[in-house]
Design a protein around this motif. Structure first.
Motif, mmCIF file in Angstrom:
data_model
loop_
_atom_site.group_PDB
_atom_site.id
_atom_site.type_symbol
_atom_site.label_atom_id
_atom_site.label_comp_id
_atom_site.label_asym_id
_atom_site.label_seq_id
_atom_site.Cartn_x
_atom_site.Cartn_y
_atom_site.Cartn_z
ATOM 1 N N PRO A 9 0.802 -1.220 0.000
ATOM 2 C CA PRO A 9 0.000 0.000 0.000
ATOM 3 C C PRO A 9 0.839 1.276 0.000
ATOM 4 N N GLU A 10 1.909 1.315 0.842
ATOM 5 C CA GLU A 10 2.735 2.509 0.889
ATOM 6 C C GLU A 10 3.445 2.726 -0.440
ATOM 7 N N GLN A 11 3.953 1.633 -1.043
ATOM 8 C CA GLN A 11 4.638 1.758 -2.323
ATOM 9 C C GLN A 11 3.677 2.219 -3.420
ATOM 10 N N ALA A 12 2.439 1.743 -3.349
ATOM 11 C CA ALA A 12 1.464 2.064 -4.390
ATOM 12 C C ALA A 12 1.109 3.544 -4.408
ATOM 13 N N THR A 13 1.401 4.271 -3.331
ATOM 14 C CA THR A 13 1.107 5.700 -3.329
ATOM 15 C C THR A 13 1.969 6.450 -4.336
ATOM 16 N N LEU A 14 3.022 5.820 -4.871
ATOM 17 C CA LEU A 14 3.848 6.476 -5.880
ATOM 18 C C LEU A 14 3.043 6.790 -7.133
ATOM 19 N N LEU A 15 1.905 6.091 -7.314
ATOM 20 C CA LEU A 15 1.070 6.346 -8.481
ATOM 21 C C LEU A 15 0.335 7.680 -8.366
ATOM 22 N N ILE A 16 0.104 8.156 -7.138
ATOM 23 C CA ILE A 16 -0.661 9.390 -6.952
ATOM 24 C C ILE A 16 0.085 10.594 -7.540
ATOM 25 N N PRO A 17 1.365 10.847 -7.127
ATOM 26 C CA PRO A 17 2.065 11.975 -7.744
ATOM 27 C C PRO A 17 2.366 11.754 -9.220
ATOM 28 N N LEU A 18 2.553 10.494 -9.631
ATOM 29 C CA LEU A 18 2.819 10.238 -11.052
ATOM 30 C C LEU A 18 1.644 10.694 -11.910
ATOM 31 N N VAL A 19 0.433 10.292 -11.515
ATOM 32 C CA VAL A 19 -0.756 10.693 -12.268
ATOM 33 C C VAL A 19 -0.939 12.204 -12.211
ATOM 34 N N ALA A 20 -0.679 12.792 -11.039
ATOM 35 C CA ALA A 20 -0.833 14.242 -10.894
ATOM 36 C C ALA A 20 0.124 14.996 -11.808
ATOM 37 N N LYS A 21 1.388 14.553 -11.858
ATOM 38 C CA LYS A 21 2.383 15.246 -12.690
ATOM 39 C C LYS A 21 2.103 15.046 -14.167
ATOM 40 N N ALA A 22 1.686 13.850 -14.529
ATOM 41 C CA ALA A 22 1.357 13.605 -15.930
ATOM 42 C C ALA A 22 0.171 14.453 -16.367
ATOM 43 N N SER A 23 -0.810 14.628 -15.470
ATOM 44 C CA SER A 23 -2.001 15.414 -15.824
ATOM 45 C C SER A 23 -1.669 16.873 -16.055
ATOM 46 N N GLN A 24 -0.561 17.351 -15.467
ATOM 47 C CA GLN A 24 -0.161 18.749 -15.655
ATOM 48 C C GLN A 24 0.102 19.075 -17.119
ATOM 49 N N ASN A 25 0.524 18.073 -17.884
ATOM 50 C CA ASN A 25 0.848 18.319 -19.287
ATOM 51 C C ASN A 25 -0.379 18.682 -20.112
ATOM 52 N N THR A 26 -1.579 18.415 -19.583
ATOM 53 C CA THR A 26 -2.806 18.751 -20.306
ATOM 54 C C THR A 26 -3.324 20.136 -19.943
ATOM 55 N N TRP A 27 -2.705 20.775 -18.917
ATOM 56 C CA TRP A 27 -3.140 22.116 -18.526
ATOM 57 C C TRP A 27 -2.622 23.130 -19.542
ATOM 58 N N PRO A 28 -3.404 24.171 -19.843
ATOM 59 C CA PRO A 28 -2.910 25.199 -20.771
ATOM 60 C C PRO A 28 -1.709 25.968 -20.208
ATOM 61 N N ASP A 29 -1.634 26.108 -18.892
ATOM 62 C CA ASP A 29 -0.517 26.814 -18.262
ATOM 63 C C ASP A 29 -0.060 25.990 -17.060
ATOM 64 N N PRO A 30 0.674 24.896 -17.283
ATOM 65 C CA PRO A 30 0.984 23.960 -16.204
ATOM 66 C C PRO A 30 1.937 24.527 -15.170
ATOM 67 N N ILE A 31 1.749 24.128 -13.913
ATOM 68 C CA ILE A 31 2.700 24.451 -12.849
ATOM 69 C C ILE A 31 4.012 23.719 -13.093
ATOM 70 N N LEU A 32 3.906 22.495 -13.572
ATOM 71 C CA LEU A 32 5.058 21.623 -13.754
ATOM 72 C C LEU A 32 4.881 20.871 -15.068
ATOM 73 N N ARG A 33 5.847 20.998 -15.951
ATOM 74 C CA ARG A 33 5.790 20.228 -17.187
ATOM 75 C C ARG A 33 6.672 18.997 -17.010
ATOM 76 N N ASP A 34 6.087 17.815 -17.122
ATOM 77 C CA ASP A 34 6.804 16.580 -16.849
ATOM 78 C C ASP A 34 6.451 15.553 -17.918
ATOM 79 N N GLU A 35 7.160 15.607 -19.031
ATOM 80 C CA GLU A 35 6.905 14.665 -20.119
ATOM 81 C C GLU A 35 7.293 13.245 -19.726
ATOM 82 N N THR A 36 8.286 13.120 -18.811
ATOM 83 C CA THR A 36 8.686 11.785 -18.369
ATOM 84 C C THR A 36 7.538 11.092 -17.656
ATOM 85 N N ALA A 37 6.815 11.834 -16.793
ATOM 86 C CA ALA A 37 5.676 11.245 -16.087
ATOM 87 C C ALA A 37 4.633 10.734 -17.072
#
Length: 276
Positions: A9-37
């Motif tokens: 369960p603790e390890q699986a929380t790594l998916l939460i920031p991964l999805v959050a950072k990847a979703s930033q790439n769809t924002w018109p003005d992202p806080i964080l651009r993370d193509e790797t995510a």
């Protein structure tokens, strides 16, 4: 290929920031651009369980990552031959987001199951200047794999709050004693933050448990071997919240006016060096 279903369960929380950072790439003005995510998420494909995504959560995680990226980049600019220890790295792509000088050494460390997954889906391969270490952060044996000369930057994002306080103390003491000097950049929750985190939908879904809360960041200065607090910043005070939609922006303004809530989640930067 290893999949998220094999993580604790603790390890699986790594998916939460991964999805959050990847979703930033769809924002018109992202806080964080993370193509790797985004690339890692595509490689994981359907292995990633669906989770309800809150825009405010994704925003906060991106703010946290951007702030720690900034501290990391500034340290490497001052010390281009430094060693970076990224503890509890998960599937994070900080090593790709931050300008890393050719003379620096970067180590991404996490538990064996996580590193196995990282090696399977992460686009960067190990080589000169970059290595992955599969080990528990609370066990000291992995430190034998890290050079001790020169300054070191320890990065611990979304990690320490999952450890019991004695393990946090032991880890920081061990790091401070092993290296000639450097900095620690991390985030910490207050006791209230730990209690509130137990009600967070994504954490409850994962079954992970938060364990360590820090009320006063200067408490760490009383732990050997000589930590000194340089920066203490509330997540709510980081620049960029004006980009949120009107309703969420208003909620953040209200939260910032309550001192107890401003201390719930903080970003901390310490200098450490041996005593004497």
């Amino acid at each position: 290929m290893s999949g998220p279903g094999q993580l604790t369960p603790e390890q699986a929380t790594l998916l939460i920031p991964l999805v959050a950072k990847a979703s930033q790439n769809t924002w018109p003005d992202p806080i964080l651009r993370d193509e790797t995510a985004a690339q890692v998420l595509r490689r994981l494909g359907r292995a990633v369980p669906a989770r309800p995504a809150l825009r405010g959560d994704a925003f906060g995680l991106a703010l946290r990552a951007r702030a720690l990226d900034g501290w990391t980049a500034a340290f490497l600019a001052r010390s281009p031959a430094a060693t970076v220890l990224h503890l509890g790295c998960g599937l994070d792509g900080r090593v790709d987001r931050v300008p890393v000088p050719p003379g620096a050494r970067w180590f991404d460390l996490d538990l064996p199951e996580v590193i196995a997954l990282r090696r399977a889906v992460y686009p960067r391969h190990e080589g000169p200047g970059y290595r992955m270490i599969a080990a528990s952060v609370t066990e000291g044996g992995w430190l034998r794999e890290v050079p001790r000369e020169g300054p070191v930057l320890v990065v611990a994002e979304g990690l320490l709050m999952y450890l019991p306080e004695p393990e946090v103390r032991a880890l920081l003491t061990r790091l401070g004693e092993m290296f000639p000097g450097g900095e620690l950049v991390c985030d910490a929750l207050s006791g209230l933050g730990v209690r509130l985190g137990g009600w967070h939908p994504a954490l409850r879904a994962s079954g992970a448990t938060l364990r360590w809360g820090l009320e006063d960041p200067r408490e760490v200065e009383t732990w050997p071997p000589g930590f000194h607090l340089l920066d203490d910043v509330s997540l709510l005070d980081l620049p960029g919240f004006a980009r949120l939609p009107r309703v969420e922006r208003a909620a953040w303004r209200v939260l910032r006016r309550v001192p107890l809530l401003r201390r719930v989640h903080r970003l901390l930067r310490y200098r450490f060096q041996p005593l004497g």
